[in-house]
Design an enzyme around this catalytic site. Structure first.
Site, short mmCIF file in Angstrom:
data_model
loop_
_atom_site.label_atom_id
_atom_site.label_comp_id
_atom_site.label_asym_id
_atom_site.label_seq_id
_atom_site.Cartn_x
_atom_site.Cartn_y
_atom_site.Cartn_z
N ASP A 129 0.81 -1.22 0.00
CA ASP A 129 0.00 0.00 0.00
C ASP A 129 0.84 1.27 0.00
O ASP A 129 0.35 2.33 0.33
CB ASP A 129 -0.95 -0.01 1.21
CG ASP A 129 -0.18 -0.03 2.53
OD1 ASP A 129 1.07 -0.02 2.49
OD2 ASP A 129 -0.82 -0.06 3.59
N CYS A 188 -4.91 4.38 1.00
CA CYS A 188 -6.25 4.01 1.47
C CYS A 188 -6.63 4.79 2.71
O CYS A 188 -7.77 5.22 2.86
CB CYS A 188 -6.33 2.52 1.75
SG CYS A 188 -6.10 1.55 0.27
#
Ligand SMILES: [Zn+2]
Length: 251
Positions: A129, A188
């Site tokens: 991520d 995110c």
């Protein structure tokens, strides 16, 4: 080559596909895949690879399961909050398919472990991520001539590509020359992401991993597929090899 009766039963829907067959299934069972990150992408990715019978899967992540993960990281459950993600993921996978080998590494991917991690794999799937990990993984896969399936998601959209160190194909740095300054930022948590977007892209990654192992269909190498699921638009972009790329052109 020998598939057991149980294997033939378990993987019958793979085996019946002409591109896979018994021989392809045997190849999947012999293959070694590294899955980086047990988050929104890594969860569905690992579930589909394990269910399909990828025989040797290594998973790496250094986080523990948090309540805010469960909206999208579907391999983890509420009762596993606080446990390492790799433990939670492995115990879930053992329920889906106890016939395959899962090696878990509760650690960050870094310059100390990356070569050993990647060197023994057939294919690498990056579901991390942050840019720092993505660049490190892409650069190392290029150096070690390993096939990398890379995806990234944010909000309602995502992108996916396959990277190979081959003469006429671009490398990751032909497209993204430099790491962004905020390369540790987790997209995110700062931008939000719909959980099902991870499901879409993790599943696409699993599909491309299987295709690369079996060498079937059209590879995504040299292309970047971008899907905007909020507006239902899809773009397939050809990535050109940069003749001046500092990484792959040798200049
Ligand atoms: Zn390049």
């Amino acid at each position: 080559m020998q598939l057991s009766d149980k294997d033939i039963d378990r993987y019958s829907r793979n085996i019946i596909l002409p591109e896979i067959g018994g021989e392809g299934q045997y190849k999947l069972l012999q293959s070694k895949v590294l899955v980086i990150g047990m988050g929104g992408l890594g969860s569905p990715l690992l579930m589909y690879l394990a269910a399909a019978g990828i025989g040797n899967i290594t998973i790496i992540d250094n986080d523990n399961v948090e309540l805010s993960n469960l909206q999208r990281q579907v391999i983890h459950s509420t009762q596993n909050i606080g446990r390492p993600k790799v433990d939670s993921a492995k115990s879930y996978i053992e329920k889906i398919n106890p016939e395959i080998k899962i090696t878990k590494i509760n650690s960050r991917v870094d310059t100390d472990n990356i070569i050993e991690l990647i060197a023994k794999q057939d294919v690498i799937a990056d579901g991390s991520d942050n840019f720092k990990t993505r660049f490190l993984v892409a650069d190392t896969c290029f150096k070690l001539k390993k096939t990398l399936i890379s995806a990234a998601i944010t909000k309602y959209e995502g992108q996916i590509s396959t990277w190979k160190n081959k003469k006429n194909l671009p490398c990751y740095r032909c497209l993204f020359a430099n790491e962004p300054n905020d390369s540790n930022i987790n997209n995110c948590s700062s931008n939000g992401v719909l959980g099902s977007i991870g499901g879409v892209f993790g599943s696409l990654q699993a599909t491309e991993v299987i295709k690369e192992i079996l060498n079937i269909g059209s590879s995504l190498s040299g292309f970047l597929n971008i899907y905007d699921l909020l507006n239902n638009t899809f773009r397939k972009i050809k990535i050109n090899k940069d003749p001046n790329c500092k990484f792959c052109s040798g200049k």
